[in-house]
Design an enzyme around this catalytic site. Structure first.
Site, PDB file in Angstrom:
ATOM      1  N   LYS A 189       0.868  -1.188   0.000  1.00 51.46           N
ATOM      2  CA  LYS A 189       0.000   0.000   0.000  1.00 51.46           C
ATOM      3  C   LYS A 189       0.901   1.232   0.000  1.00 51.46           C
ATOM      4  CE  LYS A 189      -2.506   2.878   2.045  1.00 51.46           C
ATOM      5  NZ  LYS A 189      -2.266   4.315   1.746  1.00 51.46           N
ATOM      6  N   GLY A 221      -5.326   5.570   4.197  1.00 49.87           N
ATOM      7  CA  GLY A 221      -4.862   4.676   5.262  1.00 49.87           C
ATOM      8  C   GLY A 221      -5.993   3.962   5.960  1.00 49.87           C
ATOM      9  N   GLY A 225      -5.158   0.875   4.117  1.00 49.54           N
ATOM     10  CA  GLY A 225      -4.012   0.475   4.944  1.00 49.54           C
ATOM     11  C   GLY A 225      -4.436  -0.347   6.139  1.00 49.54           C
ATOM     12  N   GLU A 263       9.644   1.270  11.104  1.00 51.66           N
ATOM     13  CA  GLU A 263      10.621   2.351  11.079  1.00 51.66           C
ATOM     14  C   GLU A 263       9.833   3.636  11.296  1.00 51.66           C
ATOM     15  OE1 GLU A 263      12.123   5.319  10.351  1.00 51.66           O
ATOM     16  OE2 GLU A 263      12.768   4.895   8.289  1.00 51.66           O
ATOM     17  N   CYS A 302      13.641  10.454   7.443  1.00 53.47           N
ATOM     18  CA  CYS A 302      13.506  10.028   8.843  1.00 53.47           C
ATOM     19  C   CYS A 302      14.774  10.325   9.624  1.00 53.47           C
ATOM     20  CB  CYS A 302      13.214   8.543   8.911  1.00 53.47           C
ATOM     21  SG  CYS A 302      11.807   8.078   7.922  1.00 53.47           S
ATOM     22  N   GLU A 403       9.956  15.585  15.257  1.00 50.19           N
ATOM     23  CA  GLU A 403      10.384  15.490  13.876  1.00 50.19           C
ATOM     24  C   GLU A 403       9.523  16.424  13.030  1.00 50.19           C
ATOM     25  OE1 GLU A 403      11.006  11.518  12.646  1.00 50.19           O
ATOM     26  OE2 GLU A 403      11.674  12.115  10.669  1.00 50.19           O
TER      27      GLU A 403
END
Lengths: 507, 133
Positions: A189, A221, A225, A263, A302, A403
C-alpha cells in the site's frame, strides 16, 4: 525551460496515465467502490492524475492473488528469483531518467537526488538481494553421532507492506526486494500522497514478475491500509511511518500473532567537535556540507540531521560558515539539475512545517536564516516551498524534540564529550546520528555512546546496501538495507533427524 | 479555581469532528510523534487505539451537539517534552495521516501550539495527569 520536461508535456520522458487502477495479479483492476482520488504534484500544486480509492474488498482481492501465487513463487529456486531481481535492476537502469523524473514530479524532490541517489540505490538494492539470496545457505548441525539438526529458510508466504511518501520508490524497493528475494508474495500500500510513481515503475518491470507476486493497492490509510495491516491473511506487516500508527499496527499484529517491522522516524543529532575546524581544508568543507545535509529531500527524511550540536570553541565560526552554506542552497523547479531543494511533498506537510516554525519562534528560538514559506513565483507559485531554516535554541524546546520533517535544523552549543552525549541521547528517538571529528578515538567512543541504530562518522545521509538501517528506542523495530533483513521475511524450519536404529529405552 | 485546559479545538475542527462522528461514531485522538505523518493528532473511533499506562489523557474536547467528549491522548514520554505548551487541534486541507479518520474528507487535523502563560503554568506545573492504566 527546465533540464527535464514536466510529465505530460511534449518531449517529456514521462507520460503518466490520466487514471491508475490497482495492480493485482499482474493486471490493472478497477476499485471495488468505483471511486478515485486526485493526485497532485507538489511542484505546482496541480492535479496530474486520478488514483483508485481502495477498500477492504480490494485488499482482499490482492490477498487472493498473492495467496494463489505464493506456493509456486516460494518454490522457485533462489537462482531463478535472483535472475528476476537482476533483470528488474537492469530494466530500471535502462529507464533511470524516466523513473527519476516520475518520482520528482510526484514527490517534489530535486531531480538530481532522484537521478543520482534514490533510483540508483533502488537498482542496487535489487542486485544486493539477488546476491544475498544466492549466497544464503541453511545449516546442518551435528548434535551427536546419530543426530543432526538441519535448518532451512522458508518464505513467510504473503506479507503486507505500507510505504511512506518521502522516497516513494526507494522505500518500496527497500521492502520489496528482500521480501520477494526470500520467496514471499506482497500486497503493498503506497502512501496516498505518492500513489503512482511506484505504478509507473511497475509498468516498466511488469513482464518480469509472475502475476500475483507483487500487488499494489492504493487508497487512504483508514480505508485500505488498515484492512491490510489488520488482515488475518498476512504473515507479516512492514511499516514505515510514525509512532501512533506504528503502535496501532502492532496492536493489530498482536491479534493475529504476526511479526512487525517498524521504522518510525527520529530526531537525529549531528555532532561537530572542536577539531573539525582545526584546519580550513577539504575535511572542514566536508563537515560544512555534512551540516547542510538537513536540506536533503527538503528535510523529509527520517534521519534528517535536524539537531545540530556544535562544540563551544568553534561555535561562532562554524555557525557563520554553515549559515553561508545554507543561504547558498538553490531552490527552484525540481526538474532542473541545478536545483538543490525542491517542494515539500504535500500541502498538509507544508502546514505542519509552518506550525513548527511558529512554535519555534514562540518558544524563543532564534531564526538564524530562513524561517518562512518561500514563494518561487511563476508556475511554481502554487507549489509547497519552504526556506531552509536554521534555529538556535536549547534541546528542551519542541523544535529539538519533534520530527518536523522539513528543511529545519535546530542548533545548540555543547561543552565537551559528555555534554554532547547527554544532549544527543536526550530524545525519544534513536534512528540516525552524525559524528564529525578528526580524532578517531573520539569518533569511536561517540558512535558507541549514542543510542541510535546508525551513526554516520565523518559522513551523513549515505545509504549503501549492506549497512544495516533501523532504530533504537521509539524509532522502531527491525533493520533494513542489509542481508539480515532476509530473516525478517523468512521462517526457520528445523528438521531434527535421528540416524540411530535403536530406541531410547523409556517405553 | 479550575485548571486551564491543555488542549482545545478550532471551530473548523469541531465541525469536522461532528461530521466524522456522524459517519463513524464516538471518536478519540492520539497524538503521534516521529516520521512522515508524525506530530499529527490521529483521530480514531473511540477505543480503536488501545491506551495504557504509558499514555496520558491530556484533555477531553467538549463539543456542542456532540453526545460524548473526545478524549485526547499522548504517550507519557512525549508529554514530558510537550507539557509546557497549550495545544489547539485545527484542520487544514490535505490527505494521509496513517489510519486517521479524516483523510477521505480531504482534510487533515493539525496541532497549533502556544506556550502556557505564567499564570496557567503555575496552576498546571504540578497538577497530575491521568494515565490510561
Amino acid at each position: 525551460m527546465t533540464d527535464f520536461i514536466a510529465p505530460g508535456q511534449p518531449g517529456s520522458k514521462v507520460t503518466y496515465a490520466s487514471r491508475y487502477d490497482h495492480w493485482i495479479n499482474g493486471e490493472y483492476v478497477k476499485p471495488d467502490s468505483g471511486q478515485y482520488f486526485e493526485n497532485v504534484t507538489p511542484v505546482t500544486g496541480k492535479v496530474f492524475c486520478e488514483v483508485a480509492r481502495g477498500n477492504a474488498k480490494d485488499i482482499d482481492k490482492a490477498l487472493d492473488a498473492a495467496h494463489a501465487a505464493a506456493p509456486a513463487w516460494g518454490k522457485t529456486s533462489a537462482t531463478e528469483r535472483a535472475i528476476i531481481l537482476n533483470k528488474i535492476a537492469d530494466r530500471m537502469e535502462a529507464n533511470v531518467e524516466a523513473i527519476a523524473v516520475a518520482e520528482t514530479w510526484e514527490n517534489g524532490k530535486p531531480v538530481r537526488e532522484a537521478l543520482y541517489v534514490d533510483i540508483p540505490l533502488a537498482i542496487d538494492h535489487f542486485r544486493y538481494f539477488a546476491a544475498a539470496i544466492r549466497a544464503q545457505e541453511g545449516s546442518a548441525g551435528e548434535l551427536d553421532n546419530d543426530t543432526v539438526a538441519y535448518h532451512f529458510h522458508e518464505p513467510l508466504g504473503v506479507v503486507g507492506q505500507i510505504i511512506p511518501w518521502n522516497f516513494p520508490i526507494l522505500m518500496a524497493v527497500w521492502k520489496l526486494a528482500p521480501a520477494i528475494a526470500a520467496g514471499n508474495c506482497v500486497v503493498l500500500k503506497p502512501a496516498e500522497q505518492t500513489p503512482v510513481s511506484i505504478l509507473f515503475l511497475m509498468d516498466i518491470i511488469k513482464d518480469l514478475l509472475p502475476p500475483g507476486v507483487v500487488n499494489i493497492v492504493n487508497g487512504f490509510g483508514v480505508e485500505a491500509g488498515k484492512p491490510l495491516a489488520s488482515s488475518p491473511r498476512i504473515a507479516k506487516i512492514a511499516f514505515t511511518g510514525e509512532t501512533t500508527t506504528g503502535r496501532l499496527i502492532m496492536q493489530y499484529a498482536s491479534e493475529n500473532i504476526i511479526p512487525v517491522s517498524l521504522e518510525l522516524g527520529g530526531k537525529s543529532p549531528n555532532i561537530f567537535f572542536n577539531d573539525v575546524a582545526a584546519e580550513n581544508d577539504a575535511f572542514y568543507d566536508k563537515a560544512l556540507e555534512g551540516f547542510t545535509m538537513f536540506a536533503v529531500n527538503q528535510g523529509e527524511v527520517c534521519t534528517c540531521p535536524s539537531r545540530g550540536l556544535v562544540e563551544a570553541k568553534i561555535y561562532d565560526k562554524f555557525m557563520g560558515d554553515v549559515t553561508a552554506r545554507t543561504k547558498a542552497i538553490k531552490m527552484g523547479n525540481p526538474l532542473d539539475l541545478s536545483t538543490m531543494m525542491g517542494a515539500q511533498a504535500s500541502t498538509d506537510q507544508l502546514e505542519k512545517i509552518l506550525s513548527y516554525l511558529d512554535i519555534g519562534k514562540k518558544e524563543g528560538a532564534k531564526v538564524i536564516t530562513g524561517g518562512e514559506r518561500a514563494d518561487l513565483g511563476g508556475e511554481l507559485a502554487g507549489g509547497y516551498y519552504v526556506m531552509p531554516t536554521i534555529f538556535e535554541g536549547n534541546n528542551k524546546m519542541r523544535i529539538f524534540q519533534e520530527e518536523i520533517f522539513g528543511p529545519v535544523v535546530s542548533v545548540t552549543k555543547f561543552d565537551g564529550f559528555d555534554n554532547a552525549m547527554e544532549i544527543a541521547n536526550d530524545t525519544l528517538y534513536g534512528l540516525g546520528a552524525g559524528v564529525w571529528t578528526r580524532d578517531m578515538n573520539t569518533a569511536y567512543r561517540a558512535g558507541r555512546a549514542i543510542q541510535a541504530g546508525r551513526v554516520w562518522t565523518n559522513c551523513y545521509h549515505a545509504y549503501p546496501a549492506g549497512a544495516a538501517f533501523g532504530g533504537y528506542k521509539a524509532s522502531g523495530i527491525g533493520r533494513e538495507n542489509h542481508k539480515m533483513m532476509l530473516d525478517h521475511y523468512q521462517q526457520t524450519k528445523n528438521l531434527l533427524v535421528s540416524y540411530s536404529p535403536n530406541k531410547l529405552g523409556f517405553f | 479555581m479550575s485548571l486551564p485546559s491543555r488542549v482545545d479545538y478550532s471551530p473548523e475542527a469541531a465541525e469536522l469532528l461532528l461530521k466524522l462522528t456522524k459517519i463513524n461514531g464516538p471518536l478519540m485522538f492520539h497524538q503521534s510523534g516521529g516520521c512522515c505523518d508524525g506530530s499529527s493528532p490521529m483521530c480514531y473511533l473511540k477505543g480503536e487505539f488501545r491506551v495504557g499506562g504509558s499514555d496520558v489523557l491530556i484533555g477531553e474536547l467538549v463539543i456542542p451537539r456532540m453526545n460524548e467528549p473526545v478524549e485526547v491522548w499522548m504517550s507519557a514520554t512525549q508529554f514530558e517534552y510537550w507539557k509546557h505548551t497549550h495545544l489547539t487541534i485545527d484542520v487544514v486541507d490535505g490527505r494521509g495521516g496513517g489510519f486517521s479518520l479524516e483523510s477521505p474528507e480531504g482534510k487533515r487535523f493539525l496541532i497549533r501550539s502556544r506556550l502556557f502563560s505564567d499564570v496557567e503554568w503555575a496552576l498546571l506545573e504540578n497538577s497530575p495527569v491521568q494515565t490510561g492504566a
